[in-house]
Design a protein around this motif. Sequence first.
Motif, PDB file in Angstrom:
ATOM      1  N   HIS A   1       8.825 -10.587 -34.780  1.00 30.40           N
ATOM      2  CA  HIS A   1       8.313 -11.494 -33.757  1.00 30.40           C
ATOM      3  C   HIS A   1       7.325 -12.485 -34.354  1.00 30.40           C
ATOM      4  O   HIS A   1       6.313 -12.091 -34.931  1.00 30.40           O
TER       5      HIS A   1
ATOM      6  N   ASP B   1       5.130 -14.642 -33.127  1.00 30.16           N
ATOM      7  CA  ASP B   1       3.750 -14.633 -32.644  1.00 30.16           C
ATOM      8  C   ASP B   1       2.948 -13.493 -33.261  1.00 30.16           C
ATOM      9  O   ASP B   1       1.777 -13.655 -33.638  1.00 30.16           O
ATOM     10  N   ARG B   2       3.561 -12.328 -33.349  1.00 34.23           N
ATOM     11  CA  ARG B   2       2.871 -11.190 -33.964  1.00 34.23           C
ATOM     12  C   ARG B   2       2.601 -11.454 -35.444  1.00 34.23           C
ATOM     13  O   ARG B   2       1.596 -11.009 -35.987  1.00 34.23           O
TER      14      ARG B   2
ATOM     15  N   ILE C   1       1.902 -14.289 -36.764  1.00 30.77           N
ATOM     16  CA  ILE C   1       0.766 -15.213 -36.848  1.00 30.77           C
ATOM     17  C   ILE C   1      -0.538 -14.457 -36.611  1.00 30.77           C
ATOM     18  O   ILE C   1      -1.536 -14.670 -37.301  1.00 30.77           O
ATOM     19  N   ASP C   2      -0.516 -13.535 -35.648  1.00 37.46           N
ATOM     20  CA  ASP C   2      -1.721 -12.763 -35.332  1.00 37.46           C
ATOM     21  C   ASP C   2      -2.057 -11.741 -36.421  1.00 37.46           C
ATOM     22  O   ASP C   2      -3.235 -11.467 -36.689  1.00 37.46           O
TER      23      ASP C   2
ATOM     24  N   SER D   1       6.692 -19.784 -40.777  1.00 36.75           N
ATOM     25  CA  SER D   1       5.772 -18.779 -40.253  1.00 36.75           C
ATOM     26  C   SER D   1       5.689 -17.607 -41.220  1.00 36.75           C
ATOM     27  O   SER D   1       6.551 -17.438 -42.096  1.00 36.75           O
TER      28      SER D   1
ATOM     29  N   GLU E   1       9.029  -8.834 -24.928  1.00 37.12           N
ATOM     30  CA  GLU E   1       8.109  -9.850 -25.428  1.00 37.12           C
ATOM     31  C   GLU E   1       8.864 -11.133 -25.759  1.00 37.12           C
ATOM     32  O   GLU E   1       8.248 -12.183 -25.936  1.00 37.12           O
TER      33      GLU E   1
ATOM     34  N   TYR F   1       6.132 -22.785 -24.219  1.00 35.42           N
ATOM     35  CA  TYR F   1       5.311 -23.421 -25.248  1.00 35.42           C
ATOM     36  C   TYR F   1       5.470 -24.943 -25.234  1.00 35.42           C
ATOM     37  O   TYR F   1       6.593 -25.471 -25.162  1.00 35.42           O
TER      38      TYR F   1
ATOM     39  N   ARG G   1       2.503 -22.975 -30.117  1.00 33.37           N
ATOM     40  CA  ARG G   1       2.019 -22.098 -31.174  1.00 33.37           C
ATOM     41  C   ARG G   1       1.978 -22.851 -32.505  1.00 33.37           C
ATOM     42  O   ARG G   1       2.703 -23.836 -32.702  1.00 33.37           O
TER      43      ARG G   1
ATOM     44  N   HIS H   1       5.201 -24.435 -34.954  1.00 32.03           N
ATOM     45  CA  HIS H   1       6.394 -24.151 -34.163  1.00 32.03           C
ATOM     46  C   HIS H   1       7.567 -25.035 -34.610  1.00 32.03           C
ATOM     47  O   HIS H   1       7.485 -26.264 -34.569  1.00 32.03           O
TER      48      HIS H   1
ATOM     49  N   MET I   1       4.312 -12.579 -24.801  1.00 31.07           N
ATOM     50  CA  MET I   1       4.547 -13.564 -25.856  1.00 31.07           C
ATOM     51  C   MET I   1       5.948 -14.113 -25.739  1.00 31.07           C
ATOM     52  O   MET I   1       6.807 -13.558 -25.082  1.00 31.07           O
TER      53      MET I   1
END
Length: 360
Positions: free
Chosen positions: A85, A87-88, A90-91, A157, A197, A216, A293, A296, A358
């Motif tokens: 994923h 988003d995960r 990136i976090d 990413s 998600e 987004y 995000r 992207h 997400m």
Amino acid sequence: MRILITGGAGFIGSALVRHLIRNTEHEVLNLDKLTYAGNLESLASIATDTRYEFVQADIVDQVAVSAVLERFQPHAIMHLAAESHVDRSIDGPSDFIQTNIVGTYSLLEATRAYWSKLPAAEKEAFRFHHISTDEVYGDLHGVDDLFTETTPYAPSSPYSASKAASDHLVRAWQRTYGLPVLLTNCSNNYGPFHFPEKLIPLVILNALAGKPLPVYGNGLQVRDWLFVEDHARALFKVVSEGKVGETYNIGGHNEQKNIDVVRGICALLEELAPQRPAGITNYADLITFVQDRPGHDQRYAIDASKIEKELGWVPEETFETGLRKTVQWYLDNLEWCQHVQDGSYQGQRLGATDFKDMIA
């Protein structure tokens, strides 16, 4: 054949396991770490089949993987285990580096040791199939360009960079050690048993709950959507008929803007679930544009002509038929969704910081 599948409790992996057990005579061993995205409830329909076995193990654990290989003696390995994923990633990129890069390395080394000791005929017939993503190519800026198997890598990413690294490792193990590998890079998958998600199931479940449908940026990002059961058929086609050393791009021929996907889901829900949550006049009124995000990608699109020409695979579902099947499946399987959302599928409740709303 005896086929070992890594990540077989995940979304694409479970679809592949179900396909193999239902539609072939092959034996399947599913090796999965069971992270948050691994869900054995997705395999309940085939869990008692005598040709299916599950082993909980981490691909980073080379000793454990080697023990499984020695016992099961697979004719092919299909490697889907990955953190996936964006988003995960990136976090928290660390898990992606560990699983997608270090894990693939460990699996390759365990496989090489196993394969090198096989009798000549079995060694020749063995296959290591690495399943990857079109995100390794970065994004497309024109409206007509397509990703081909020779498109240069330009990941955007931490997720796509880690998958690109794993692709390079697999190719290096063939070039250096002669390991018989196959690679596939797919477009965005969707369909039943997708972890909530991701964009499509998130929108479906949020809409049914009367929650905002987050989109987004301006929602004009374009993705090529591939029905997961079509993907499973393609993967089996590649591992059983593909040419060693080749890469095959797998796409659904279904380019859609994110905002159009969300609106399409809303339109289907108006038809299939007309009893809207209290206070909601139209599902589409829940659409909420949120900050884009970082990094992207704007557009993905795959040229899948090679797999069609060489292996005879084409997707059976259009986006319209596949999306309708997907929405109906979620409406019919809300208990599965509830078990994911409350964490009971793992035997414990996921905290709010673990399960996030997400978007793919």
